[in-house]
Motif scaffolding. Structure first.
Motif, mmCIF file in Angstrom:
data_model
loop_
_atom_site.group_PDB
_atom_site.id
_atom_site.type_symbol
_atom_site.label_atom_id
_atom_site.label_comp_id
_atom_site.label_asym_id
_atom_site.label_seq_id
_atom_site.Cartn_x
_atom_site.Cartn_y
_atom_site.Cartn_z
ATOM 1 N N CYS A 7 0.844 -1.200 0.000
ATOM 2 C CA CYS A 7 0.000 0.000 0.000
ATOM 3 C C CYS A 7 0.880 1.252 0.000
ATOM 4 C CB CYS A 7 -0.900 0.000 1.228
ATOM 5 S SG CYS A 7 -1.911 1.487 1.391
ATOM 6 N N MET A 8 0.512 2.223 -0.838
ATOM 7 C CA MET A 8 1.273 3.476 -0.943
ATOM 8 C C MET A 8 0.621 4.601 -0.147
ATOM 9 S SD MET A 8 2.290 3.450 -4.991
ATOM 10 C CE MET A 8 0.636 3.902 -5.464
ATOM 11 N N TYR A 9 -0.510 4.322 0.534
ATOM 12 C CA TYR A 9 -1.226 5.308 1.342
ATOM 13 C C TYR A 9 -1.589 6.541 0.527
ATOM 14 C CZ TYR A 9 0.928 2.122 4.589
ATOM 15 O OH TYR A 9 1.339 0.984 5.215
ATOM 16 N N CYS A 10 -2.076 6.311 -0.691
ATOM 17 C CA CYS A 10 -2.410 7.409 -1.610
ATOM 18 C C CYS A 10 -3.719 8.102 -1.249
ATOM 19 C CB CYS A 10 -2.469 6.900 -3.040
ATOM 20 S SG CYS A 10 -3.812 5.734 -3.372
ATOM 21 N N GLY A 11 -4.610 7.395 -0.540
ATOM 22 C CA GLY A 11 -5.867 7.992 -0.114
ATOM 23 C C GLY A 11 -7.030 7.809 -1.068
ATOM 24 N N GLU A 12 -6.820 7.106 -2.169
ATOM 25 C CA GLU A 12 -7.911 6.870 -3.117
ATOM 26 C C GLU A 12 -9.084 6.163 -2.435
ATOM 27 O OE1 GLU A 12 -8.291 7.732 -6.430
ATOM 28 O OE2 GLU A 12 -6.468 8.919 -6.190
ATOM 29 N N CYS A 13 -8.788 5.204 -1.588
ATOM 30 C CA CYS A 13 -9.837 4.441 -0.905
ATOM 31 C C CYS A 13 -10.690 5.341 -0.011
ATOM 32 C CB CYS A 13 -9.231 3.304 -0.099
ATOM 33 S SG CYS A 13 -7.988 3.811 1.113
ATOM 34 N N ALA A 14 -10.039 6.220 0.718
ATOM 35 C CA ALA A 14 -10.757 7.127 1.612
ATOM 36 C C ALA A 14 -11.636 8.088 0.832
ATOM 37 C CB ALA A 14 -9.767 7.895 2.477
ATOM 38 N N GLY A 15 -11.191 8.463 -0.344
ATOM 39 C CA GLY A 15 -11.939 9.410 -1.157
ATOM 40 C C GLY A 15 -13.245 8.880 -1.707
ATOM 41 N N VAL A 16 -13.389 7.564 -1.821
ATOM 42 C CA VAL A 16 -14.618 6.999 -2.388
ATOM 43 C C VAL A 16 -15.552 6.380 -1.354
ATOM 44 C CG1 VAL A 16 -13.585 6.543 -4.629
ATOM 45 C CG2 VAL A 16 -13.632 4.736 -2.908
ATOM 46 N N CYS A 17 -15.119 6.268 -0.135
ATOM 47 C CA CYS A 17 -15.965 5.642 0.890
ATOM 48 C C CYS A 17 -17.217 6.503 1.119
ATOM 49 C CB CYS A 17 -15.205 5.476 2.200
ATOM 50 S SG CYS A 17 -16.198 4.683 3.486
ATOM 51 N N PRO A 18 -18.402 5.964 0.792
ATOM 52 C CA PRO A 18 -19.626 6.757 0.919
ATOM 53 C C PRO A 18 -19.982 7.092 2.367
ATOM 54 C CG PRO A 18 -20.150 4.503 0.301
ATOM 55 C CD PRO A 18 -18.656 4.625 0.272
ATOM 56 N N ARG A 19 -19.397 6.388 3.322
ATOM 57 C CA ARG A 19 -19.694 6.627 4.727
ATOM 58 C C ARG A 19 -18.539 7.309 5.464
ATOM 59 N NH1 ARG A 19 -24.246 3.555 6.215
ATOM 60 N NH2 ARG A 19 -23.560 3.509 8.368
ATOM 61 N N ASN A 20 -17.481 7.660 4.727
ATOM 62 C CA ASN A 20 -16.289 8.318 5.317
ATOM 63 C C ASN A 20 -15.716 7.537 6.494
ATOM 64 O OD1 ASN A 20 -16.288 10.539 3.527
ATOM 65 N ND2 ASN A 20 -17.973 11.427 4.685
ATOM 66 N N LEU A 21 -15.512 6.246 6.279
ATOM 67 C CA LEU A 21 -15.046 5.372 7.351
ATOM 68 C C LEU A 21 -13.562 5.043 7.259
ATOM 69 C CD1 LEU A 21 -18.022 2.851 7.351
ATOM 70 C CD2 LEU A 21 -17.676 4.840 8.828
ATOM 71 N N ILE A 22 -12.853 5.632 6.298
ATOM 72 C CA ILE A 22 -11.442 5.307 6.097
ATOM 73 C C ILE A 22 -10.596 6.536 6.357
ATOM 74 C CG2 ILE A 22 -9.715 4.430 4.486
ATOM 75 C CD1 ILE A 22 -12.071 3.154 2.919
ATOM 76 N N GLU A 23 -9.608 6.364 7.224
ATOM 77 C CA GLU A 23 -8.670 7.450 7.528
ATOM 78 C C GLU A 23 -7.277 7.004 7.096
ATOM 79 O OE1 GLU A 23 -7.023 10.004 11.336
ATOM 80 O OE2 GLU A 23 -8.634 8.571 11.629
ATOM 81 N N VAL A 24 -6.642 7.801 6.264
ATOM 82 C CA VAL A 24 -5.309 7.468 5.768
ATOM 83 C C VAL A 24 -4.286 8.356 6.468
ATOM 84 C CG1 VAL A 24 -3.814 7.329 3.746
ATOM 85 C CG2 VAL A 24 -6.234 6.784 3.530
ATOM 86 N N LYS A 25 -3.336 7.710 7.101
ATOM 87 C CA LYS A 25 -2.232 8.417 7.751
ATOM 88 C C LYS A 25 -0.986 8.219 6.890
ATOM 89 C CE LYS A 25 -4.333 8.847 11.951
ATOM 90 N NZ LYS A 25 -4.303 9.786 12.965
ATOM 91 N N GLU A 26 0.120 8.732 7.326
ATOM 92 C CA GLU A 26 1.358 8.646 6.543
ATOM 93 C C GLU A 26 1.785 7.206 6.276
ATOM 94 O OE1 GLU A 26 5.892 10.140 7.057
ATOM 95 O OE2 GLU A 26 4.298 11.553 7.578
ATOM 96 N N THR A 27 1.637 6.336 7.266
ATOM 97 C CA THR A 27 2.065 4.941 7.088
ATOM 98 C C THR A 27 1.020 3.935 7.570
ATOM 99 O OG1 THR A 27 3.191 4.959 9.221
ATOM 100 C CG2 THR A 27 4.511 5.513 7.273
ATOM 101 N N SER A 28 -0.251 4.342 7.583
ATOM 102 C CA SER A 28 -1.293 3.404 7.989
ATOM 103 C C SER A 28 -2.657 3.835 7.449
ATOM 104 C CB SER A 28 -1.357 3.284 9.511
ATOM 105 O OG SER A 28 -1.783 4.508 10.083
#
Length: 55
Positions: A7-28
């Protein structure tokens, strides 16, 4: 959701979550599993396929 080591922690996953349940940090990535409806949009948009469903 399981996050693989590549995982490169790019944040694409967090951007599409319809419920805003994903938080992307620098290494997690933090998933709020309790409210997830398992739509798997995060898996679909990951550019390198680093997300997998947990069993």
């Amino acid at each position: 959701m399981k996050v693989n080591d590549w995982c490169m922690y790019c944040g694409e996953c967090a951007g599409v979550c319809p419920r805003n349940l994903i938080e992307v940090k620098e290494t997690s990535i933090i998933f709020s599993k309790e409210e997830c409806k398992d739509c798997r949009l995060c898996m679909q948009v990951c550019p390198i396929g680093a997300l997998e469903p947990e069993e």
